[in-house]
Scaffold this active site. Structure first.
Site, mmCIF file in Angstrom:
data_model
loop_
_atom_site.group_PDB
_atom_site.id
_atom_site.type_symbol
_atom_site.label_atom_id
_atom_site.label_comp_id
_atom_site.label_asym_id
_atom_site.label_seq_id
_atom_site.Cartn_x
_atom_site.Cartn_y
_atom_site.Cartn_z
ATOM 1 N N VAL A 1 -18.827 -19.845 -29.493
ATOM 2 C CA VAL A 1 -20.213 -19.358 -29.510
ATOM 3 C C VAL A 1 -20.884 -19.744 -30.829
ATOM 4 O O VAL A 1 -21.995 -20.293 -30.849
ATOM 5 C CB VAL A 1 -20.247 -17.823 -29.285
ATOM 6 C CG1 VAL A 1 -21.640 -17.262 -29.544
ATOM 7 C CG2 VAL A 1 -19.795 -17.488 -27.866
ATOM 8 N N GLU B 1 22.584 -11.186 -30.593
ATOM 9 C CA GLU B 1 23.929 -11.705 -30.343
ATOM 10 C C GLU B 1 23.919 -12.746 -29.232
ATOM 11 O O GLU B 1 24.776 -13.618 -29.174
ATOM 12 C CB GLU B 1 24.866 -10.545 -29.959
ATOM 13 C CG GLU B 1 25.468 -9.819 -31.150
ATOM 14 C CD GLU B 1 24.464 -9.079 -32.013
ATOM 15 O OE1 GLU B 1 23.381 -8.712 -31.510
ATOM 16 O OE2 GLU B 1 24.741 -8.888 -33.207
ATOM 17 N N ASP C 1 3.031 -17.386 -23.173
ATOM 18 C CA ASP C 1 4.335 -17.998 -22.871
ATOM 19 C C ASP C 1 4.610 -19.328 -23.582
ATOM 20 O O ASP C 1 5.750 -19.787 -23.591
ATOM 21 C CB ASP C 1 4.472 -18.225 -21.357
ATOM 22 C CG ASP C 1 4.539 -16.913 -20.591
ATOM 23 O OD1 ASP C 1 5.040 -15.934 -21.158
ATOM 24 O OD2 ASP C 1 4.085 -16.865 -19.432
ATOM 25 N N ARG D 1 1.567 -8.448 -24.221
ATOM 26 C CA ARG D 1 0.292 -9.142 -24.001
ATOM 27 C C ARG D 1 -0.814 -8.638 -24.924
ATOM 28 O O ARG D 1 -1.797 -9.321 -25.151
ATOM 29 C CB ARG D 1 -0.189 -8.908 -22.571
ATOM 30 C CG ARG D 1 0.379 -9.850 -21.591
ATOM 31 C CD ARG D 1 -0.504 -9.848 -20.352
ATOM 32 N NE ARG D 1 0.164 -10.546 -19.299
ATOM 33 C CZ ARG D 1 0.227 -11.866 -19.212
ATOM 34 N NH1 ARG D 1 -0.362 -12.610 -20.112
ATOM 35 N NH2 ARG D 1 0.861 -12.427 -18.231
ATOM 36 N N GLY E 1 -4.196 -21.054 -18.880
ATOM 37 C CA GLY E 1 -2.933 -21.782 -18.763
ATOM 38 C C GLY E 1 -3.063 -23.001 -17.875
ATOM 39 O O GLY E 1 -4.177 -23.417 -17.513
ATOM 40 N N ASP E 2 -1.918 -23.567 -17.498
ATOM 41 C CA ASP E 2 -1.917 -24.814 -16.721
ATOM 42 C C ASP E 2 -2.601 -24.643 -15.361
ATOM 43 O O ASP E 2 -3.242 -25.568 -14.869
ATOM 44 C CB ASP E 2 -0.481 -25.319 -16.534
ATOM 45 C CG ASP E 2 0.406 -24.256 -15.913
ATOM 46 O OD1 ASP E 2 0.629 -23.217 -16.556
ATOM 47 O OD2 ASP E 2 0.848 -24.453 -14.765
ATOM 48 N N ARG F 1 17.129 -1.951 -32.554
ATOM 49 C CA ARG F 1 18.340 -2.247 -33.337
ATOM 50 C C ARG F 1 18.769 -0.993 -34.124
ATOM 51 O O ARG F 1 19.960 -0.706 -34.249
ATOM 52 C CB ARG F 1 18.033 -3.436 -34.245
ATOM 53 C CG ARG F 1 19.073 -3.845 -35.210
ATOM 54 C CD ARG F 1 20.172 -4.749 -34.732
ATOM 55 N NE ARG F 1 19.931 -6.140 -34.480
ATOM 56 C CZ ARG F 1 20.906 -6.925 -34.012
ATOM 57 N NH1 ARG F 1 22.099 -6.424 -33.729
ATOM 58 N NH2 ARG F 1 20.679 -8.188 -33.787
ATOM 59 N N MET G 1 9.006 -11.174 -21.924
ATOM 60 C CA MET G 1 8.243 -11.897 -20.900
ATOM 61 C C MET G 1 8.576 -13.398 -20.892
ATOM 62 O O MET G 1 9.083 -13.929 -21.873
ATOM 63 C CB MET G 1 6.754 -11.683 -21.117
ATOM 64 C CG MET G 1 6.257 -10.420 -20.445
ATOM 65 S SD MET G 1 4.475 -10.279 -20.560
ATOM 66 C CE MET G 1 4.179 -9.104 -19.251
#
Ligand code: ADP
Length: 327
Positions: free
Chosen positions: A29, A193, A133, A260, A107-108, A160, A175
């Site tokens: 813009v 791990e 992604d 997201r 995306g694609d 953890r 995701m």
């Protein structure tokens, strides 16, 4: 495509939303206004386009959004756009409003729609890769990836603490329906791990051996990052098999849509801003079916067709590193 003067453009966000899309909208813009070009914001991606749901934007329409996740233009999936009749209708709406070009952030799949609209109607479009992604061909970076990875890292660090305190194994699902980019990066960055990729059979023998080896040398907890794959929640089945067949008990945490959202991290603000600016400049440079991408760590403009496929190339070669470092 014949050269034309660009006096008015439109922008939309399509497919899955991603943090940093607002940074790109803001940059488009303001760059356009700086060049004396009118800008329309289309609501809800291609759905808003075929419904003529758009509004003229000004410099203040994009004030105070650089730090906000999601997209102020909203996004949607619009299967109707796969029908040429609806793309014709969309083109007519753009013509009627004297809009000379369209910028698609998505995306694609969104790029496939943009290419079809452009090719069938000889209409200029520019793509900006936006998806958490990082799974689009032709670019090393898509807007949203950095924030999603950072969000997942923060969650794993927290888990953890409890895993170590209670001496547990955790499966943490991130995701990535068709790629393991988030999983691999998060796995390396959190010292996991193990990383279970979306497209590989789980090697339970290997996982249980590694967990037992760790226990023998005094490790009291393990984190396994799981790429969600086509069916979110696959970690529950993996956990059951580990328990039933290998007598390893584990807890599951599916991070889901938390990845997201959130305020965009620095790469998403930076690339969103730079790609938005380059998208407008590319139109002024008569590039009419192109995308702004990162190639060899530099921003570049390439043919949009190069970016219209899913691809797992970004984290290629990083498989196995998390395991090697967590012995
Ligand atoms: P993404 O852009 O994140 O990959 P999708 O694959 O869901 O997300 O695509 C977003 C939208 O792009 C779809 O809802 C549809 O409107 C449009 N689209 C996807 N594929 C095509 C196609 N082959 N032809 C026309 N439009 C498409």
């Amino acid at each position: 495509m014949a050269k034309k003067e660009i006096r008015s453009i439109a922008v939309l966000t399509s497919g899955g939303d991603a943090p940093g899309m607002n940074c790109a909208i803001r940059s488009i813009v303001r760059t356009a206004i700086g060049h004396g070009i009118k800008v329309y914001g289309i609501k809800r991606g291609f759905l808003g386009l075929i419904n003529n749901d758009m509004f003229e934007m000004n410099a203040s329409s994009v004030g105070n959004i650089i730090q906000r996740g999601g997209t102020i233009l909203n996004s949607s999936r619009c299967p109707e756009f796969k029908d040429q009749i609806n793309r014709k209708k969309a083109h007519q709406i753009l013509e009627d409003r004297d809009i000379d070009a369209l910028i698609v952030i998505g995306g694609d799949g969104s790029f496939k729609g943009a290419i079809a609209l452009s090719t069938e109607n000889d209409f200029p479009v520019i793509g900006i890769p936006g998806t958490i992604d990082n799974d689009i061909s032709g670019t090393e970076y898509t807007i949203g990836f950095d924030t999603a990875v950072q969000t997942a890292i923060e969650a794993v660090d927290k888990i953890r603490d409890t895993a170590a305190s209670n001496e547990r194994t955790f499966l943490i699902e991130v995701m990535g329906a068709r790629t393991s980019s988030i999983a691999l990066k998060v796995g390396i960055c959190t010292g996991a791990e193990n990383v279970l990729l979306n497209n590989k059979k789980v090697d339970y023998e290997k996982i249980s051996k590694a967990i037992r080896r760790g226990m023998r040398r005094g490790k009291n907890s393990s984190i396994i990052i799981v790429a969600e794959g086509e069916k979110p929640g696959r970690s529950y089945e993996i956990s059951h098999i580990l328990e039933d067949m290998h007598h390893i008990s584990s807890k599951v945490c599916v991070l889901g849509h938390i990845q997201r959202g959130g305020s965009p991290a620095s790469n998403d603000r930076f690339y969103g801003s730079m790609m938005g600016m380059m998208a407008v400049e590319s139109l002024l440079d008569n590039k009419y079916q192109h995308a702004v991408v990162v190639k060899d760590s530099k921003l570049e403009v390439v043919a949009l067709s190069e970016c219209a496929q899913k691809s797992d190339h970004v984290m290629n070669g990083f498989e196995g590193i998390a395991e090697e470092l967590s012995i």
